[in-house]
Design an enzyme around this catalytic site. Structure first.
Site, mmCIF file in Angstrom:
data_model
loop_
_atom_site.group_PDB
_atom_site.id
_atom_site.type_symbol
_atom_site.label_atom_id
_atom_site.label_comp_id
_atom_site.label_asym_id
_atom_site.label_seq_id
_atom_site.Cartn_x
_atom_site.Cartn_y
_atom_site.Cartn_z
ATOM 1 N N THR A 26 0.847 -1.197 0.000
ATOM 2 C CA THR A 26 0.000 0.000 0.000
ATOM 3 C C THR A 26 0.877 1.239 0.000
ATOM 4 O O THR A 26 1.745 1.391 0.855
ATOM 5 C CB THR A 26 -0.939 -0.037 1.230
ATOM 6 N N HIS A 175 -7.183 -11.075 -1.479
ATOM 7 C CA HIS A 175 -6.569 -10.667 -0.204
ATOM 8 C C HIS A 175 -7.423 -11.217 0.943
ATOM 9 O O HIS A 175 -8.475 -10.669 1.259
ATOM 10 C CB HIS A 175 -6.505 -9.145 -0.153
ATOM 11 N N ASN A 178 -4.287 -10.138 6.771
ATOM 12 C CA ASN A 178 -4.031 -8.857 7.439
ATOM 13 C C ASN A 178 -5.242 -8.170 8.055
ATOM 14 O O ASN A 178 -5.290 -6.939 8.152
ATOM 15 C CB ASN A 178 -3.296 -7.901 6.478
ATOM 16 N N TYR A 180 -8.431 -7.858 7.144
ATOM 17 C CA TYR A 180 -9.477 -7.230 6.328
ATOM 18 C C TYR A 180 -10.690 -8.164 6.194
ATOM 19 O O TYR A 180 -10.774 -9.176 6.889
ATOM 20 C CB TYR A 180 -8.888 -6.777 4.988
ATOM 21 N N ASN A 235 -4.442 -5.039 12.603
ATOM 22 C CA ASN A 235 -5.863 -4.686 12.522
ATOM 23 C C ASN A 235 -6.716 -5.414 13.559
ATOM 24 O O ASN A 235 -7.892 -5.715 13.326
ATOM 25 C CB ASN A 235 -6.408 -4.905 11.107
HETATM 26 C C1 8OZ Z 1 -0.186 -1.190 5.551
HETATM 27 C C2 8OZ Z 1 -0.900 -0.017 5.529
HETATM 28 C C3 8OZ Z 1 -2.145 0.014 4.926
HETATM 29 C C4 8OZ Z 1 -2.654 -1.123 4.347
HETATM 30 C C5 8OZ Z 1 -2.194 -4.869 4.240
HETATM 31 C C6 8OZ Z 1 -3.245 -3.431 2.648
HETATM 32 O O1 8OZ Z 1 -1.624 -4.996 5.331
HETATM 33 C C7 8OZ Z 1 -2.479 -3.522 3.716
HETATM 34 C C8 8OZ Z 1 -1.929 -2.308 4.365
HETATM 35 C C9 8OZ Z 1 -0.687 -2.317 4.974
HETATM 36 O O2 8OZ Z 1 -2.545 -5.840 3.589
#
Ligand code: 8OZ
Length: 359
Positions: A26, A175, A178, A180, A235
């Site tokens: 990112t 994806h 992480n 999401y 996250n």
């Molecule tokens: C760091 C900052 C913002 C997004 C991920 C898309 O960890 C990210 C991400 C990483 O997969």
């Protein structure tokens, strides 16, 4: 001759000139309307000697966004913008896959259409703050998706995949890492649903499998990868038994015969893995190509390929700072150090201005 980072490889039908992969990164440098710009094409084109580039995480719909200036793949202008990127990479003989992204609860009303609440498997607020156009703001409690809404999410992945193919990508990566949306469904810390998408690990994996099936139907399994991060606490994600969950995820993905499974083998930040997770065991469960990521250098990458643990290695921070990473590895040349202050957002500084060995 033994196989190493410089050996060609085939992941599904994607032919790699070497096994050095650019990890998804990112960078928050998309233009107005989250449209890729010429500078983004320049950045990816500079890195085309990688065996495969995986793009930065790319929102599949307006509601999939959770950060400023991330390039989308859900409208016409974005597709046109991405065409410049794939053309720049292909002109130099490289390969590039687009990473399909829905952030789920890792968003903020100010980044959502109509200032709506972000969506998630369950209405559980993540600890921490969202990056918004107005600076850091506390996360909010997301809205739990109704079961009737899930086919619409799958459709968003399908449309994004069609757009990615139209834009000229060699493949797509789902994806599921992480913290999401898909990861939020996978984990028992964030998924408290009582319907067929929550509870057992089989139920929590259902959305990933439905998305994978639908994306495969559009792109062909040999052009689809999936990224997971069994140990990454990023996250505010957690699970009571990641080994059992992700062994099952690998088993359940096998019948698709995907191009690859891409695994973040630890926690982002320090790269340390809790000792009770065995990535070799996970690898044994998956029968297809395997891309390993996190804290690898050249020696560790070669060792992982020689041992059969991985087919290719994805490098993140090293690729930010070294557009010619392949050549530097080849020559054992010194590496540029990444400048953390220019990772997220800004201009060409720290983006397209890292020197190659040629200057
Ligand atoms: C760091 C900052 C913002 C997004 C991920 C898309 O960890 C990210 C991400 C990483 O997969």
């Amino acid at each position: 001759m033994s196989v190493d980072l410089f050996s060609p490889a085939k992941l599904g039908s994607i032919e790699l000139q070497n096994r050095i992969v650019m990890a998804p990164l990112t960078r928050n440098r998309a233009g107005q309307g989250n449209v890729p710009q010429p500078i983004n094409a320049e950045y990816y084109g500079q890195r085309a000697s990688a065996g495969l580039i995986i793009t930065e995480a790319t929102p599949i719909s307006a509601t999939a966004h959770g950060y400023p200036a991330t390039p989308g793949i859900h409208d016409k202008a974005q597709v046109e913008g991405w065409k410049q990127v794939t053309a720049a990479v292909h002109a130099k003989g490289g390969k590039i896959a687009l990473q399909l992204w829905h952030v789920g609860r890792i968003s903020h009303p100010s980044l959502q259409p109509g200032n709506a609440l972000p969506v998630a498997p369950s209405a559980i607020k993540p600890a921490g703050q969202a990056f918004t156009y107005e600076g850091l703001q506390d996360f909010v409690t997301p809205r739990a998706l109704a079961i009737e809404e899930l086919p619409g999410i799958v459709t968003d992945y399908v449309n994004a995949t069609k757009n990615a193919l139209e834009a000229g990508f060699d493949g797509v990566e789902i994806h599921a890492a992480n913290g999401y949306l898909i990861d939020q469904f996978l984990r028992d810390g964030t998924n408290k649903r009582t319907d067929q998408y929550g509870g057992s690990k089989e139920n929590r994996t259902r959305l990933l499998l439905e998305v994978t099936k639908a994306v495969v139907a559009v792109a062909g399994a040999d052009r689809v990868g999936v990224r997971i991060s069994p140990l990454n606490p990023f996250n505010d994600i957690s699970d009571s038994d990641p080994q059992a969950l992700f062994n099952y995820v690998a088993d359940a993905l096998n019948p698709f015969k995907l191009a690859y499974l891409h695994v973040v083998e630890g926690g982002m930040g320090d790269g340390t893995a809790t000792p009770d997770f065995d990535f070799n065991q996970l690898r044994q469960h998956f029968t297809g190509g395997y891309i390993a990521n996190l804290a690898y250098d050249k020696a560790k990458g070669n060792a992982a390929i020689a041992s059969g643990h991985a087919d290719a290695i994805a490098y993140g921070a090293l690729y930010i700072a070294n557009p010619d990473l392949v050549e530097r590895f080849r020559q054992d040349a010194p590496l540029n150090n990444p400048d953390q202050s220019t990772f997220y957002g800004g201009s060409e500084k720290g983006y397209t201005d890292y020197p190659t060995l040629q200057g």
